[in-house]
Design an enzyme around this catalytic site. Structure first.
Site, mmCIF file in Angstrom:
data_model
loop_
_atom_site.group_PDB
_atom_site.id
_atom_site.type_symbol
_atom_site.label_atom_id
_atom_site.label_comp_id
_atom_site.label_asym_id
_atom_site.label_seq_id
_atom_site.Cartn_x
_atom_site.Cartn_y
_atom_site.Cartn_z
ATOM 1 N N CYS A 102 -7.755 6.832 5.820
ATOM 2 C CA CYS A 102 -7.963 5.464 5.566
ATOM 3 C C CYS A 102 -8.288 4.564 6.446
ATOM 4 O O CYS A 102 -8.720 3.349 6.211
ATOM 5 C CB CYS A 102 -6.568 5.089 4.872
ATOM 6 S SG CYS A 102 -6.525 6.139 3.346
ATOM 7 N N HIS A 152 -6.894 -2.825 4.432
ATOM 8 C CA HIS A 152 -7.081 -1.556 3.541
ATOM 9 C C HIS A 152 -6.009 -1.763 2.271
ATOM 10 O O HIS A 152 -4.741 -2.218 2.487
ATOM 11 C CB HIS A 152 -6.532 -0.314 4.267
ATOM 12 C CG HIS A 152 -6.230 0.946 3.601
ATOM 13 N ND1 HIS A 152 -7.309 1.286 2.687
ATOM 14 C CD2 HIS A 152 -5.152 1.744 3.535
ATOM 15 C CE1 HIS A 152 -6.873 2.632 2.451
ATOM 16 N NE2 HIS A 152 -5.798 2.811 2.781
ATOM 17 N N ASN A 167 -6.722 2.802 -4.001
ATOM 18 C CA ASN A 167 -6.972 3.034 -2.878
ATOM 19 C C ASN A 167 -8.219 3.999 -2.646
ATOM 20 O O ASN A 167 -8.377 5.138 -3.026
ATOM 21 C CB ASN A 167 -5.679 3.821 -2.345
ATOM 22 C CG ASN A 167 -5.632 4.158 -0.818
ATOM 23 O OD1 ASN A 167 -6.809 4.027 -0.220
ATOM 24 N ND2 ASN A 167 -4.689 4.478 -0.351
HETATM 25 O O1 UT7 Z 1 -3.803 4.883 2.133
HETATM 26 C C1 UT7 Z 1 -2.818 5.190 3.163
HETATM 27 C C2 UT7 Z 1 -1.546 5.525 2.813
HETATM 28 N N1 UT7 Z 1 -1.014 5.505 1.680
HETATM 29 C C3 UT7 Z 1 0.038 4.757 1.148
HETATM 30 O O2 UT7 Z 1 0.009 3.753 2.091
HETATM 31 C C4 UT7 Z 1 0.791 4.888 0.119
HETATM 32 C C5 UT7 Z 1 2.328 4.559 0.334
HETATM 33 N N2 UT7 Z 1 3.066 4.687 -0.531
HETATM 34 C C6 UT7 Z 1 3.347 4.038 -1.633
HETATM 35 O O3 UT7 Z 1 2.286 3.155 -1.902
HETATM 36 C C7 UT7 Z 1 4.731 4.059 -2.498
HETATM 37 O O4 UT7 Z 1 5.607 4.717 -1.818
HETATM 38 C C8 UT7 Z 1 4.163 4.923 -3.792
HETATM 39 C C9 UT7 Z 1 3.431 4.131 -4.775
HETATM 40 C C10 UT7 Z 1 3.393 6.078 -3.546
HETATM 41 C C11 UT7 Z 1 5.320 5.114 -4.353
HETATM 42 O O5 UT7 Z 1 6.415 4.154 -4.730
HETATM 43 P P1 UT7 Z 1 7.692 4.124 -4.354
HETATM 44 O O6 UT7 Z 1 8.387 2.752 -4.768
HETATM 45 O O7 UT7 Z 1 7.925 4.569 -2.872
HETATM 46 O O8 UT7 Z 1 8.426 5.142 -5.451
HETATM 47 P P2 UT7 Z 1 9.166 6.602 -5.082
HETATM 48 O O9 UT7 Z 1 8.120 7.678 -4.183
HETATM 49 O O10 UT7 Z 1 10.274 6.177 -4.232
HETATM 50 O O11 UT7 Z 1 9.641 7.008 -6.535
HETATM 51 C C12 UT7 Z 1 10.443 6.273 -7.291
HETATM 52 C C13 UT7 Z 1 10.466 6.921 -8.763
HETATM 53 C C14 UT7 Z 1 10.800 8.618 -8.432
HETATM 54 O O12 UT7 Z 1 11.560 8.899 -9.421
HETATM 55 P P3 UT7 Z 1 13.108 9.144 -9.239
HETATM 56 O O13 UT7 Z 1 13.370 10.092 -8.054
HETATM 57 O O14 UT7 Z 1 13.678 7.771 -8.795
HETATM 58 O O15 UT7 Z 1 13.839 9.438 -10.464
HETATM 59 C C15 UT7 Z 1 9.320 9.148 -8.714
HETATM 60 O O16 UT7 Z 1 9.530 10.456 -9.266
HETATM 61 O O17 UT7 Z 1 9.315 7.064 -9.398
HETATM 62 C C16 UT7 Z 1 8.843 8.309 -9.691
HETATM 63 N N3 UT7 Z 1 7.320 8.316 -9.661
HETATM 64 C C17 UT7 Z 1 6.558 8.039 -10.789
HETATM 65 N N4 UT7 Z 1 7.020 7.560 -12.168
HETATM 66 C C18 UT7 Z 1 5.984 7.290 -12.742
HETATM 67 C C19 UT7 Z 1 6.577 8.720 -8.798
HETATM 68 N N5 UT7 Z 1 5.107 8.521 -9.158
HETATM 69 C C20 UT7 Z 1 5.191 8.155 -10.435
HETATM 70 C C21 UT7 Z 1 4.344 7.729 -11.366
HETATM 71 N N6 UT7 Z 1 4.695 7.171 -12.614
HETATM 72 N N7 UT7 Z 1 3.019 8.072 -11.090
#
Ligand code: UT7
Length: 324
Positions: A114, A251, A281
């Site tokens: 990225c 980004h 992204n």
């Molecule tokens: O481009 C370069 C680098 N990439 C990034 O910069 C991405 C960086 N990370 C992020 O943008 C965020 O961490 C994400 C968008 C990937 C995830 O958001 P989050 O607020 O950090 O959520 P999380 O990973 O802590 O997950 C929260 C909950 C989980 O469920 P439990 O364990 O709380 O029951 C996940 O299983 O959300 C669940 N979850 C989803 N639910 C519905 C994860 N993905 C999804 C989904 N739909 N697509």
């Protein structure tokens, strides 16, 4: 002193749009979750047979038209990509051939995921300022959809395909903040974090090209800290203050990362250009796509000071301050 001015920008997005509701039919997710956690509403997906080089050529032609130049005016081509057409030749060489450039100038790919466009910008700037080339075509292009695991809801909802391009040309400057062009760039990498964001394949590690794996929450935490640090560094290098910035073009990974970075810098939300809602992204393509979008929608004008930043797999991260 020589400066690298951005004299044209161009973009290309594949025709097919995939909405959050479309994704909810493939994996266990919802429009509400994706919008509130990421800011993404939709992303574009390349058609079958549409390659990274095809997207790159469309964006390049638009940037050339914007600069009022033809392919023969280009001395060097750089393509920042994580999804090259093939392991080799470099996608940049394919783009050169597709644009009909036969003068034999250098063409190579830059791989920093990225952050690839920032790495490419710094490379082009170094070639231009050392007098080796005068005019560079720098493209960020991705068919990221091809390396997604469409059963992993933690990653497949985040990314999209597209390409953005800039034409950079040597211009004389005074050596101060009033110059047009790239004024300062900082790049970083820290390979200790490879396990947080990577692809589980590749030519040397295995026979397949692999799929993206990410520990999203941890990447998020690092992104906010590292982007705040590198944007400060680049402002200090150029002797600029946050209030001098006309627009930050970051980004586009997650709206919450964009907002947190702007807040740490003391920039109001209206000074941050957002395309993540429409593009998702697009990895190395996201900064040049957003830059072109900001120019064409009238948010940027000649003479404006623009802050570019990105962070991605590796980890790699970087920022650049550019006067249009
Ligand atoms: O481009 C370069 C680098 N990439 C990034 O910069 C991405 C960086 N990370 C992020 O943008 C965020 O961490 C994400 C968008 C990937 C995830 O958001 P989050 O607020 O950090 O959520 P999380 O990973 O802590 O997950 C929260 C909950 C989980 O469920 P439990 O364990 O709380 O029951 C996940 O299983 O959300 C669940 N979850 C989803 N639910 C519905 C994860 N993905 C999804 C989904 N739909 N697509």
């Amino acid at each position: 002193m020589l400066r690298s001015a951005i004299i044209g920008t161009g973009a290309y997005l594949p025709e097919k749009v995939l909405t959050n509701d479309d994704l909810a039919e493939i994996v266990d997710t919802s429009d509400e979750w994706i919008r509130t956690r990421t800011g993404i509403r939709q992303r574009h997906i390349a058609a079958d047979g549409e390659l990274t080089s095809d997207l790159a050529v469309h964006a390049a032609r638009n940037a050339l038209a914007d600069a009022g130049l033809g392919p023969a005016d280009i001395d060097m081509i750089l393509v920042a990509t994580t999804t090259p057409d093939r392991t080799f030749p470099a996608t940049a060489a394919t783009v050169q051939e597709k644009l009909g450039i036969t003068h034999g100038g250098p063409a190579f790919d830059v791989q920093a995921v990225c952050s690839g466009f920032l790495y490419g910008l710094a490379t082009a700037d170094a070639f231009i300022r050392s007098g080796q080339v005068r005019t560079v075509l720098l493209i960020g292009a991705e068919t990221f959809s091809r390396i997604l695991d469409w059963q992993d809801r933690g990653t497949c909802v985040l990314f999209g395909d597209g390409a953005g391009a800039v034409i950079m040309r040597a211009e004389e400057g005074r050596g101060d903040l009033s110059d047009r062009g790239v004024l300062a760039t900082r790049l970083h990498a820290d390979g200790r974090y490879a396990d947080l964001l990577y692809v589980d394949g590749g030519p040397s590690a295995g026979e397949s090209c692999g799929k993206v794996r990410m520990k999203g929450r941890e990447v998020f935490r690092h992104a906010v800290v590292k982007l705040a640090e590198v944007t400060r560094e680049v402002l200090d290098d150029a002797g600029a203050r946050p209030e001098d910035i006309a627009l930050m073009v970051p980004h586009q990974a997650n709206i919450r990362i964009l907002e947190a970075t702007a807040k740490k810098l003391g920039l109001p939300p209206e000074k941050v250009h957002v395309t993540v809602d429409r593009h998702g992204n697009t990895s190395a393509a996201s900064v040049p796509l957003a830059l072109d979008d900001a120019r064409r929608s009238g948010r940027l004008h000649p003479g404006d000071l623009v802050l570019l930043e990105a962070m991605g797999g590796g980890f790699t991260w970087g920022a650049s301050l550019v006067r249009l």
